[in-house]
Design an enzyme around this catalytic site. Structure first.
Site, PDB file in Angstrom:
ATOM      1  N   LEU A 175       0.811  -1.216   0.000  1.00  0.00           N
ATOM      2  CA  LEU A 175       0.000   0.000   0.000  1.00  0.00           C
ATOM      3  C   LEU A 175       0.843   1.264   0.000  1.00  0.00           C
ATOM      4  O   LEU A 175       0.322   2.362   0.032  1.00  0.00           O
ATOM      5  CB  LEU A 175      -0.903   0.007   1.236  1.00  0.00           C
ATOM      6  CG  LEU A 175      -2.082  -0.962   1.155  1.00  0.00           C
ATOM      7  CD1 LEU A 175      -2.795  -1.023   2.481  1.00  0.00           C
ATOM      8  CD2 LEU A 175      -3.043  -0.536   0.062  1.00  0.00           C
ATOM      9  N   ARG A 176       2.158   1.093  -0.012  1.00  0.00           N
ATOM     10  CA  ARG A 176       2.994   2.275   0.098  1.00  0.00           C
ATOM     11  C   ARG A 176       2.786   3.215  -1.091  1.00  0.00           C
ATOM     12  O   ARG A 176       2.887   4.421  -0.966  1.00  0.00           O
ATOM     13  CB  ARG A 176       4.457   1.862   0.212  1.00  0.00           C
ATOM     14  CG  ARG A 176       5.259   2.889   0.967  1.00  0.00           C
ATOM     15  CD  ARG A 176       6.635   2.402   1.287  1.00  0.00           C
ATOM     16  NE  ARG A 176       6.702   1.702   2.541  1.00  0.00           N
ATOM     17  CZ  ARG A 176       7.370   0.585   2.723  1.00  0.00           C
ATOM     18  NH1 ARG A 176       7.993   0.024   1.728  1.00  0.00           N
ATOM     19  NH2 ARG A 176       7.396   0.018   3.888  1.00  0.00           N
ATOM     20  N   GLY A 177       2.476   2.620  -2.230  1.00  0.00           N
ATOM     21  CA  GLY A 177       2.244   3.423  -3.427  1.00  0.00           C
ATOM     22  C   GLY A 177       1.103   4.397  -3.243  1.00  0.00           C
ATOM     23  O   GLY A 177       1.242   5.601  -3.474  1.00  0.00           O
TER      24      GLY A 177
ATOM     25  N   THR B  94       1.896   7.178  -0.669  1.00  0.00           N
ATOM     26  CA  THR B  94       2.789   8.206  -1.195  1.00  0.00           C
ATOM     27  C   THR B  94       2.068   9.081  -2.202  1.00  0.00           C
ATOM     28  O   THR B  94       2.233  10.302  -2.217  1.00  0.00           O
ATOM     29  CB  THR B  94       3.997   7.553  -1.894  1.00  0.00           C
ATOM     30  OG1 THR B  94       4.462   6.495  -1.084  1.00  0.00           O
ATOM     31  CG2 THR B  94       5.083   8.546  -2.111  1.00  0.00           C
TER      32      THR B  94
END
Lengths: 559, 334
Positions: free
Chosen positions: B272-274, B277
């Site tokens: 889920l970092r995408g 960010t």
């Protein structure tokens, strides 16, 4: 063309003077093909003038270069002694055996050049033209290159660099001249902006050395010859096909601005002059060579003798452990010191007369490494007419897929293609997908099947990888219908004989290999060849890139 | 060296400049990865950026730059009650550094002379609340990369060695630069960078001439040249500070969130970092441009830099990852 452009001594002398005047602007000089006599003459210059020189060896560690804790002096002095890095020394630097300089050392040197005001660096590079360029990183920051290949040492007598005070008044450069430099650099295929800045600085310093306060066209010519000539990649005027995207873009924008014709004409004249001067400087075979260069293999970053040493003693450091050193293991001095340090006060009280550190055998720490050897997968790909074009595309795809997960497996991938008369290394061992794609895209198919030459190249590369501490594995993709022998002559039988000879050598050298038969029917000759080399044989008539990489992966695990 | 090259005077390279500025507005975006060829001004830009950052308040004598007295780690005995302002730290991590110098280790000199253990802080302490800059990040040794990853993830540096047991916060923004042709970067480390930008050599002749002219002026008299750009730099600094203040008053609609999620699903980026960010960066951009809420234009602008390095590499797809992101954004937003 004035005579002195060709006179290497004179050019070297000018380059030395420029470096001495502004080490930050020019960085230094790369000397190619210098003999012992050339070197000693250059060193003599510094000795006679009492200019301090530091000799750098390629096997120096980064700590040697930048400094750190001096373990030996710390132990004998009983307090912390730091050791200053070699690059912090004043004066000039001479890097010997530049062809073996590891990339990391270059990076550190570049950084010091950017941040600290360090003296000029002279690099002696003994690599030949066809070798991969190891110095790619640092040579961008060094303005000049002097090739001493056909220069007799008695003819090479540059005088020593003059010293300058800091009050240098630089000559002004006109907008026309500046623009001409920028445009010529693009024409020569020099896309990095640093050389252009250096060339401009060089023109200004040249006119300063000449005692003028304006830049003459001759300065411009000479500066381009000295800074730009050896960086030229393409001669566009001769070979319009090879312009790549960047140039196209730049060229169009150049055409857009046509307001001041006279102005532009002048620039054009200057530019032509620069290009002509640079061309005249290049030997004609070099120009041909340059034309080829786009299609040729580019450099791999992993060569050099530094790596060889490091690969053996480095690996991935694990925390050190207690123990006694023997022939193989090394003492980790710093952690030994740390172990012993807290006890010093107490031990000194027990042994009052004793000077320096008291280190007991129990303090000794042994360095440990995870020793995971890196693999090099050498693809030997048949690109002849008989192994059709589609096959090649699949092989390329497989190589790229293997590379994509190469990092986690710590694999390097190299590629050798064979077609027509001989084999060619298309990709030096690399982990860079970017580089691989670049080189693979320009590889065409068609022609005879010089299987023996392909295997020979692969064995040589395998030997080389082994020397640098990696484990080579060969993957041969072919239909096995060899028809060109080692000497490049056609004929099925001699071709197969040669291939078998090479295979035997491979077997003796114990190089593991996988043969993948990509022909429509399985070829008994090829499976015999595989047997000779003690290699696996797989028949994969209709595999796509993914299948190919899957089965390769499996058989490479076994190999 | 002397005065750094002024940040505002850098010609072109808008993406790199924007990415750096956005991390200054919202540090939670994470680091910036700058990839590009030789001689494109990567290092120049980052060194210039250090000069632009606003000062921070720190406890005097605290080696880890704590903001309040209560944050000072218990092993520190040099901290005073006072605070003072320092420039936001931008710490250079040189290649060839030992892991001791990064994490900190036993103070050998003190131990030898006093016979007592004391912790000597490393670069991770110095970089707390600031930036950690790794030039040539792709050449960094693997075990150092592991170490940095671990600290970047946990925000805490734990040292357990030589009988020392020390921990302190270490929250920093990672900035890396490198040339991809000299070696690839590990996917885990790639993912750790919030934004990635690719810098190209300037495309037009005029731009190139301008670069050379400015560099020349700077080389001739760096102090004076830097002064002549002071006003521009100050303007940008004020803009960053204002954006920082307004950051959390910028609203993000559900449909924007939905859109971000869709883009990430379409691209198949891991984790889920995408999304996180993407949303954070879009919000920072909205704050920078003085908007009250995030709209689709901002998402579109920053999607390539927030996502292109998170894609699963598909070597059979020849399009660059940037293009793939744009394609996907085009498809979702229409």
């Amino acid at each position: 063309m004035p005579e002195d452009y060709m006179d290497i001594s004179k050019l070297t002398e000018i380059a030395l003077n420029l470096c001495s005047a502004a080490p930050q602007a020019f960085g230094g000089i790369v000397f190619k093909n210098a003999s012992e006599a050339h070197m000693s003459h250059l060193r003599g210059l510094f000795i006679s003038e009492k200019i301090p020189v530091t000799i750098l060896q390629p096997f120096y560690t980064l700590k040697d270069l930048t400094g750190g804790i001096d373990a030996i002096s710390t132990m004998s002095a009983g307090k912390l002694v730091t050791q200053s890095g070699l690059l912090e020394k004043p004066g000039w630097f001479i890097q010997v055996m530049g062809e073996k300089l590891p990339l990391e050392n270059q990076a550190v040197m570049c950084k010091q050049m950017d941040e600290k005001q360090i003296g000029p660096i002279l690099i002696f590079d003994d690599s030949r033209r066809e070798d991969p360029n190891v110095l790619q990183k640092i040579s961008d920051r060094l303005a000049f290159q002097v090739d001493l290949i056909n220069v007799r040492h008695c003819d090479f007598e540059p005088s020593d660099p003059s010293t300058f005070d800091r009050n240098i008044r630089l000559a002004a450069i006109t907008d026309n001249q500046r623009k001409a430099l920028v445009l010529s650099a693009i024409k020569l295929g020099i896309y990095s902006i640093r050389p252009v800045i250096m060339a401009q600085k060089a023109t200004q310093f040249l006119s300063f050395l000449d005692g003028r306060d304006f830049v003459s066209n001759r300065d411009l010519e000479l500066a381009s010859v000295m800074v730009l000539a050896h960086r030229a990649i393409i001669m566009q005027s001769d070979e319009p096909d090879q312009t790549d995207d960047t140039t196209d873009k730049i060229e169009t924008s150049e055409k857009d601005e046509g307001e001041e014709l006279t102005h532009d004409d002048q620039t054009q004249l200057l530019q032509d002059m620069i290009i002509e001067a640079v061309k005249a400087k290049l030997p004609s075979d070099l120009i041909n060579h340059l034309k080829m260069q786009n299609k040729r293999v580019t450099n791999s970053s992993k060569t050099g003798f530094g790596h060889k040493i490091k690969a053996k003693v480095r690996g991935r450091p694990k925390p050190s452990t207690n123990g006694r050193p023997n022939g193989r293991e090394r003492i980790e001095i710093l952690s030994t010191l740390r172990n012993a340090a807290p006890w010093q006060k107490m031990r000194k009280m027990q042994q009052p007369g004793r000077k320096g550190l008291v280190i007991l055998p129990g303090d000794l720490q042994i360095q440990q490494f995870h020793n995971r050897s890196e693999r090099v997968i050498i693809f030997v790909v048949d690109a002849s007419g008989s192994a059709a074009v589609a096959r090649l595309a699949e092989a390329k795809g497989a190589v790229e897929l293997m590379l994509a997960n190469a990092y986690s497996k710590r694999d390097f991938v190299a590629l050798i293609g064979f077609r027509g008369q001989f084999a060619q290394i298309l990709l030096e061992p690399t982990r860079s997908l970017v580089q691989a794609k670049k080189n693979l895209s320009s590889f065409a198919a068609g022609g005879g099947t010089p299987l023996a030459s392909g295997l020979e190249k692969a064995l040589k590369l395998a030997e080389r990888s082994r020397q640098s501490g990696k484990t080579p594995v060969m993957a041969v993709l072919t239909d096995g219908k060899a028809n060109i022998d080692l000497a490049g002559n056609p004929g099925r039988n001699p071709a197969m004989d040669d291939a078998q000879k090479i295979a035997k050598v491979g077997c003796e050298n114990k190089i593991s290999a996988v043969f993948i038969d990509v022909g429509r029917k399985s070829n008994p000759n090829l499976s015999d060849l595989a047997n000779l080399m003690n290699a696996q044989y797989i028949n994969l008539p209709r595999a796509n890139a993914r299948d190919l990489s899957e089965s390769l992966k499996m058989s490479l695990e076994k190999a | 060296m002397n005065t750094p090259f002024p940040f505002s005077a850098i010609v072109g390279q808008d993406n790199m400049k924007l990415a750096l500025v956005l991390t200054a507005i919202d540090p939670k975006i994470g680091g910036v990865l700058v990839f590009g060829d030789r001689g494109t001004g990567k290092s120049t830009a980052i060194r210039a950026f250090a000069d632009l950052l606003p000062p921070i308040k720190v406890v005097t004598g605290c080696p880890v730059n704590s903001e309040h007295h209560i944050d000072v780690p218990d092993w520190v005995d040099t901290a005073s009650k006072k605070t003072h302002r320092i420039n936001t730290p931008v710490v250079d991590l040189p290649l060839g550094i030992s892991s001791d110098r990064i994490t900190g280790a036993l103070d050998i000199e003190y131990a030898l002379i006093e016979g007592k253990k004391r912790f000597q802080t490393g670069l991770l302490a110095k970089a707390n609340r600031g930036y950690l800059y790794i030039d040539e990040v792709n050449l960094l040794e693997d075990h150092l990369v592991d170490l940095l990853l671990d600290v970047a993830q946990s925000g805490e540096n734990v040292v357990e060695r030589e009988g020392l047991s020390v921990r302190h916060t270490s929250q920093f923004i990672l900035i890396g630069s490198g040339n991809p042709e000299e070696g690839e970067l590990r996917p885990q480390l790639l993912d750790r960078f919030g934004l990635s930008v690719e810098v190209l050599t300037p495309g037009t002749v005029d731009e190139r001439i301008e670069v050379i002219k400015r560099r020349d002026d700077y080389d001739n008299n760096s102090d004076e040249y830097a002064r002549s750009w002071d006003k521009e730099n100050k303007k940008l600094r004020t803009k960053i500070q204002r954006a920082k203040k307004n950051l959390y008053s910028v609203s993000v609609d559900t449909n924007i969130l939905e859109c971000c999620a869709k883009i990430c699903i379409d691209l198949g980026s891991d984790g889920l970092r995408g999304e996180l960010t993407l949303v954070r960066t879009a919000r920072a951009l909205a704050a920078l441009t003085g908007k009250k809420s995030v709209d689709i234009a901002q998402v579109k602008k920053i999607a390539p830099m927030a996502l292109s390095h998170r894609l699963r590499r598909d070597p059979l797809d020849d399009a660059g990852s940037g293009t793939r992101v744009e394609r996907s954004v085009e498809k979702i937003i229409g």
